[in-house]
Design a protein around this motif. Structure first.
Motif, PDB file in Angstrom:
ATOM      1  N   PRO A   7      26.001  26.538 -39.626  1.00 29.13           N
ATOM      2  CA  PRO A   7      25.130  25.918 -38.606  1.00 29.13           C
ATOM      3  C   PRO A   7      24.859  26.816 -37.405  1.00 29.13           C
ATOM      4  O   PRO A   7      23.738  26.833 -36.881  1.00 29.13           O
ATOM      5  N   ARG A   8      25.862  27.568 -36.954  1.00 27.40           N
ATOM      6  CA  ARG A   8      25.661  28.429 -35.786  1.00 27.40           C
ATOM      7  C   ARG A   8      24.664  29.547 -36.104  1.00 27.40           C
ATOM      8  O   ARG A   8      23.845  29.916 -35.270  1.00 27.40           O
ATOM      9  N   TYR A   9      24.740  30.063 -37.308  1.00 33.22           N
ATOM     10  CA  TYR A   9      23.783  31.082 -37.735  1.00 33.22           C
ATOM     11  C   TYR A   9      22.385  30.490 -37.805  1.00 33.22           C
ATOM     12  O   TYR A   9      21.408  31.083 -37.328  1.00 33.22           O
ATOM     13  N   ARG A  10      22.278  29.322 -38.391  1.00 33.70           N
ATOM     14  CA  ARG A  10      20.975  28.668 -38.547  1.00 33.70           C
ATOM     15  C   ARG A  10      20.368  28.345 -37.181  1.00 33.70           C
ATOM     16  O   ARG A  10      19.157  28.474 -36.980  1.00 33.70           O
ATOM     17  N   ALA A  11      21.200  27.963 -36.221  1.00 32.46           N
ATOM     18  CA  ALA A  11      20.691  27.624 -34.897  1.00 32.46           C
ATOM     19  C   ALA A  11      20.068  28.837 -34.214  1.00 32.46           C
ATOM     20  O   ALA A  11      19.052  28.719 -33.519  1.00 32.46           O
ATOM     21  N   VAL A  12      20.650  30.029 -34.427  1.00 37.73           N
ATOM     22  CA  VAL A  12      20.116  31.235 -33.801  1.00 37.73           C
ATOM     23  C   VAL A  12      18.864  31.709 -34.515  1.00 37.73           C
ATOM     24  O   VAL A  12      17.848  32.040 -33.894  1.00 37.73           O
ATOM     25  N   VAL A  13      18.901  31.698 -35.852  1.00 42.16           N
ATOM     26  CA  VAL A  13      17.811  32.284 -36.635  1.00 42.16           C
ATOM     27  C   VAL A  13      16.579  31.383 -36.640  1.00 42.16           C
ATOM     28  O   VAL A  13      15.450  31.841 -36.474  1.00 42.16           O
ATOM     29  N   THR A  14      16.783  30.079 -36.815  1.00 43.35           N
ATOM     30  CA  THR A  14      15.649  29.152 -36.873  1.00 43.35           C
ATOM     31  C   THR A  14      15.271  28.591 -35.530  1.00 43.35           C
ATOM     32  O   THR A  14      14.268  27.891 -35.406  1.00 43.35           O
ATOM     33  N   ARG A  15      16.129  28.861 -34.495  1.00 44.57           N
ATOM     34  CA  ARG A  15      15.891  28.380 -33.130  1.00 44.57           C
ATOM     35  C   ARG A  15      15.730  26.861 -33.098  1.00 44.57           C
ATOM     36  O   ARG A  15      14.874  26.303 -32.405  1.00 44.57           O
ATOM     37  N   GLU A  16      16.561  26.184 -33.882  1.00 43.89           N
ATOM     38  CA  GLU A  16      16.482  24.738 -33.933  1.00 43.89           C
ATOM     39  C   GLU A  16      17.142  24.109 -32.714  1.00 43.89           C
ATOM     40  O   GLU A  16      18.039  24.682 -32.102  1.00 43.89           O
ATOM     41  N   THR A  17      16.701  22.913 -32.360  1.00 43.23           N
ATOM     42  CA  THR A  17      17.267  22.178 -31.238  1.00 43.23           C
ATOM     43  C   THR A  17      18.579  21.530 -31.655  1.00 43.23           C
ATOM     44  O   THR A  17      18.951  21.523 -32.835  1.00 43.23           O
ATOM     45  N   ASP A  18      19.276  20.937 -30.684  1.00 46.72           N
ATOM     46  CA  ASP A  18      20.541  20.272 -30.979  1.00 46.72           C
ATOM     47  C   ASP A  18      20.333  19.089 -31.924  1.00 46.72           C
ATOM     48  O   ASP A  18      21.141  18.850 -32.820  1.00 46.72           O
ATOM     49  N   ASP A  19      19.246  18.316 -31.726  1.00 50.07           N
ATOM     50  CA  ASP A  19      18.983  17.169 -32.602  1.00 50.07           C
ATOM     51  C   ASP A  19      18.701  17.630 -34.026  1.00 50.07           C
ATOM     52  O   ASP A  19      19.182  17.032 -35.006  1.00 50.07           O
TER      53      ASP A  19
END
Length: 618
Positions: free
Chosen positions: A569-581
């Protein structure tokens, strides 16, 4: 040392503990030139100071109707004029030589320090201060080093003349001998205030220079957001502050100069009044009075060098202090001769490993590093280039600490291209005139970096360049877009072909189509070479042999892009720039998918994927 022998083969190791110590070190390294300047200065000043004695002898010879003494006086005058001309000529020559050679030594020291520290220099010292030290401060330091020998010659001359006047005419000579030291020391109480004002002026000038440098560097962005007027007003205010500070400093120095004119005038009046009184009493002859009067007038010339040396020191001391601060900077863990001697003669090769974070870049492979904090990524990239942080451990290349390698070997082994690379002005051919392995040609490097449109733009913007390699690049490449500058810098790095290439966000300013082609070009051209790319671009990450996630200063996950996107999840949050929701929703879907797999129940996405495959086959 002569000007034609510059640059120095070795500028030496400076004493950078303080500004005065640095100035003394420079002086000691130019003793030969200083003694030459002192000798010619003594010839010049003594020849000038001897003229009044010759005139006095001539006047007295006319009064006494002595042709022999008049001829003797004429011969002495001619000899003094020859000594004056020769001494002045060679004094100027040696003084300029001392100035230029001292400035050149300081510039070489600064250049060597900048090459040693690399990008760490501008993080430890403000950019405006670096510019001030390498330009105006260098001239002021050279001025003081050069002026010292002339001041010494002037001081010796004044002492000799005072002694000569006391012997020649004791009554008037004592007045001059007592008055001249008072004149020389009269401005000392004003020097501290003048120095403070000069320091304040240079501080304001350094800030204005830094503001101007930042404004010019970001002019394209400022125009895009309409902020050039705002920064122009800021620079105008900073410029006015410099002007006001310069006026206040000039007022103090003009007061010092006025005192240096007023007091010798008062001394001259006193000598003439007392001399006339003695002449009426018959205690002084006319020729002696003329000689003493002329000597006092002539001595105002060497006295000016007292003011000059005070001004030169006041200006050069803070300049030397700034230069010493820059020259005292060291690499975080400086290498020593013993450690360097243990390194094998061959260039080290192998895996690149950072013990601080646990980052491993296997030899011959393309490793992508994802770091959520851009500043942390920049520091890590710099550390991989052999610049560990204060108190940090060194990066290992093939098991050898990079900071224990000689600097040139470390720079040859590992090349770091930061996220804001600099393009120097000149032709494209000159841009690529860098140390390289020779295994990669310029055409290959430019093609891999997708520079075809950049070359076309350079040729179109040049009036007389038919060959793209001869096209001119403006200062810092400001006539090019950010993406074009980035690609030219990447081509330069690829052309160098180091053992290890570290790229920090090399495609952040290009479009996705160009980025995909660059990713393929870098992968193909760097095949078999160790390459580390700091990026969050899926296009680059998908083509990496190995992807490393660095979180909170340590390696958090290792794998390939597609695997990490689904599992980390941490990788995906950086790469896809997804929000917390979005992150929470994706985590829930992932947990649901894992649970269905564990229970043997197909997940809805798997069902949909199977239906799509059936439709495609039909």
């Amino acid at each position: 040392m002569q000007i034609q022998d510059l640059p120095y083969a070795d500028p030496g190791v400076p004493d950078a503990r303080s500004g005065p110590r640095f100035l003394w070190w420079l002086f000691r390294n130019q003793l030969g030139g200083q003694f030459k300047s002192l000798a010619w200065g003594l010839l010049h000043f003594l020849s000038v100071s001897a003229l009044p004695f010759c005139v006095g002898v001539a006047v007295q010879a006319v009064v006494d109707h002595s042709g022999r003494r008049l001829a003797l006086a004429g011969g002495l005058l001619a000899l003094c004029c020859v000594g004056n001309a020769v001494g002045d000529t060679f004094l100027h020559r040696t003084a300029v030589t001392n100035w230029i050679t001292a400035a050149a030594r300081v510039q070489q020291l600064l250049a060597r320090k900048a090459a040693n520290l690399g990008s760490a220099l501008t993080r430890r010292v403000a950019a405006g201060e670096v510019v001030a030290v390498s330009t105006g401060d260098v001239e002021k330091i050279g001025w003081f080093v050069e002026a010292w020998s002339r001041f010494t010659a002037a001081a010796v001359t004044i002492v000799v003349v005072c002694v000569g006047l006391v012997v020649y005419q004791p009554a008037l000579g004592v007045v001059v001998a007592v008055g001249l030291p008072v004149l020389a020391l009269s401005v000392l109480p004003l020097l501290p205030r003048a120095t403070r004002r000069a320091d304040f002026q240079r501080e304001k000038a350094g800030r204005a220079t830094e503001l101007a440098s930042d404004t010019v560097a970001g002019l394209r962005v400022l125009r895009g957001i309409g902020g050039e007027e705002l920064f122009l007003d800021r620079y105008r205010r900073a410029s006015q502050e410099v002007r006001h500070a310069a006026v206040r400093s000039a007022r103090m120095w003009s007061l010092i100069a006025a005192i240096q004119v007023l007091l010798p005038g008062l001394l001259l009046i006193a000598v003439v009044w007392y001399g006339v009184h003695l002449a009426r009493q018959g205690r002084v002859e006319i020729g002696e009075l003329v000689a003493v009067y002329s000597s006092v007038m002539i001595l105002t010339y060497p006295l000016r060098h007292f003011e000059e040396i005070a001004m030169a020191y006041s200006f050069s001391r803070p300049s030397a202090g700034r230069a010493a601060r820059v020259l005292s900077l060291e690499r975080a863990t400086p290498s020593d001769g013993a450690a360097a001697a243990e390194v094998p003669g061959d260039m080290p090769s192998g895996d690149l490993y950072d013990p601080a974070t646990g980052l491993l870049a296997p030899s011959g492979r393309l490793t992508a590093v994802v770091c959520g904090d851009p500043d942390a990524a920049g520091l890590l990239a710099e550390r991989l280039g052999g610049h560990p942080s204060e108190g940090g451990v060194s990066v290992l290349l093939g098991g050898v600490p990079l900071d224990e390698l000689p600097l040139d070997s470390a720079r040859t082994a590992v090349l770091v291209q930061d996220k804001d690379p600099v393009l120097l002005s000149g032709s494209l051919r000159e841009l690529l005139d860098v140390p390289a392995s020779g295994d990669v040609g310029a055409v290959e490097a430019l093609a891999a970096a997708q520079c075809a449109d950049v070359l076309a733009a350079l040729v179109q913007g040049s009036l007389d360049a038919e060959d793209p390699m001869d096209a001119r690049i403006t200062e810092r490449g400001r006539s090019l877009s950010g993406g074009q500058r980035q690609r030219l810098a990447l081509a330069r790095s690829l052309f160098t072909d180091p053992e290890v290439l570290v790229l920090d966000e090399p495609t952040s300013a290009v479009d996705s189509h160009t980025e995909a082609r660059i990713a393929d070009g870098v992968r193909d051209l760097r095949s078999g070479r160790t390459t580390v790319v700091f990026t969050s671009s899926p296009l680059l990450l998908d083509r990496a042999d190995r992807v490393v996630l660095v979180h909170d200063g340590e390696v958090a996950a290792v794998g390939v892009h597609r695997e990490l996107v689904h599992k980390e999840p941490r990788y995906r949050a950086v790469v896809t720039r997804e929000t917390d929701d979005e992150a929470a929703l994706n985590d829930a879907r992932h947990e649901n998918h894992v649970r269905h797999e564990k229970d043997g129940v197909p997940h809805e996405h798997d069902v949909l994927h199977a239906l799509e495959e059936i439709e495609e086959s039909a």
